[in-house]
Design an enzyme around this catalytic site. Sequence first.
Site, PDB file in Angstrom:
ATOM      1  N   ARG A  81     -13.448  30.538 -12.277  1.00 58.57           N
ATOM      2  CA  ARG A  81     -14.575  31.451 -12.408  1.00 58.57           C
ATOM      3  C   ARG A  81     -14.107  32.892 -12.252  1.00 58.57           C
ATOM      4  NH1 ARG A  81     -20.490  31.474  -9.454  1.00 58.57           N
ATOM      5  NH2 ARG A  81     -21.161  33.441 -10.371  1.00 58.57           N
ATOM      6  N   ARG A  90     -21.133  31.303 -16.626  1.00 55.21           N
ATOM      7  CA  ARG A  90     -20.084  31.046 -15.635  1.00 55.21           C
ATOM      8  C   ARG A  90     -19.393  29.728 -15.920  1.00 55.21           C
ATOM      9  NH1 ARG A  90     -24.796  31.394 -11.607  1.00 55.21           N
ATOM     10  NH2 ARG A  90     -25.048  33.014 -13.118  1.00 55.21           N
ATOM     11  N   ASP A  93     -20.285  27.246 -10.914  1.00 56.78           N
ATOM     12  CA  ASP A  93     -21.049  27.847  -9.829  1.00 56.78           C
ATOM     13  C   ASP A  93     -21.243  26.761  -8.785  1.00 56.78           C
ATOM     14  OD1 ASP A  93     -22.525  29.803  -8.488  1.00 56.78           O
ATOM     15  OD2 ASP A  93     -24.399  29.239  -9.452  1.00 56.78           O
ATOM     16  N   ASP A  95     -23.060  26.281  -5.255  1.00 50.28           N
ATOM     17  CA  ASP A  95     -24.000  26.861  -4.299  1.00 50.28           C
ATOM     18  C   ASP A  95     -24.251  25.910  -3.138  1.00 50.28           C
ATOM     19  OD1 ASP A  95     -24.463  29.274  -5.619  1.00 50.28           O
ATOM     20  OD2 ASP A  95     -26.103  28.440  -6.815  1.00 50.28           O
TER      21      ASP A  95
END
Length: 164
Positions: A81, A90, A93, A95
């Site tokens: 990334r 992206r 990701d 999270d």
Amino acid sequence: MVPVLFALGTNLGDREANLRRAIAWLCGETAVDAVSAVYETAPMYDADQDAFLNMCVAARTDLSPEALLARLKAAEAEIGRVPSRPNGPRLIDLDLLLYGDQVVDQPGLVVPHPRMAERGFVLAPAADVAAGWIHPVERRSVAELLRALGPLSGVTRRDDLRPS
């Protein structure tokens, strides 16, 4: 060990391979308990980009929220990334959605994820692996949060994709 819930998303390159690499990394860093189905989702907030593949992983960890976030950011960089515009495309990701029943609010780290409850692309896969988990701020389960969104548009379960 603390139960944690991660969201994974990608819309650049070989999206399935990106998810596989992220899951492999999570398996090496945490005790993975469950991996959701893959969902193809329309981009939210910034519609001028390709569709995403999204999924969630339920796991357990001994790391603090701060240490876990640092490791997630390192994993994103390892996978490839690079910085882009907010809510933009992206490669991967990762999270941190939930960290047990803890609420963390400090610069650079907010748990539960502040927009989790409004995102069908997060709640649909989260319900696959953590339907009964309680959001510590909303005080509702993941399944209840998903139901509250009503019918989802732009979120399609892809049973033909299993990157795990």
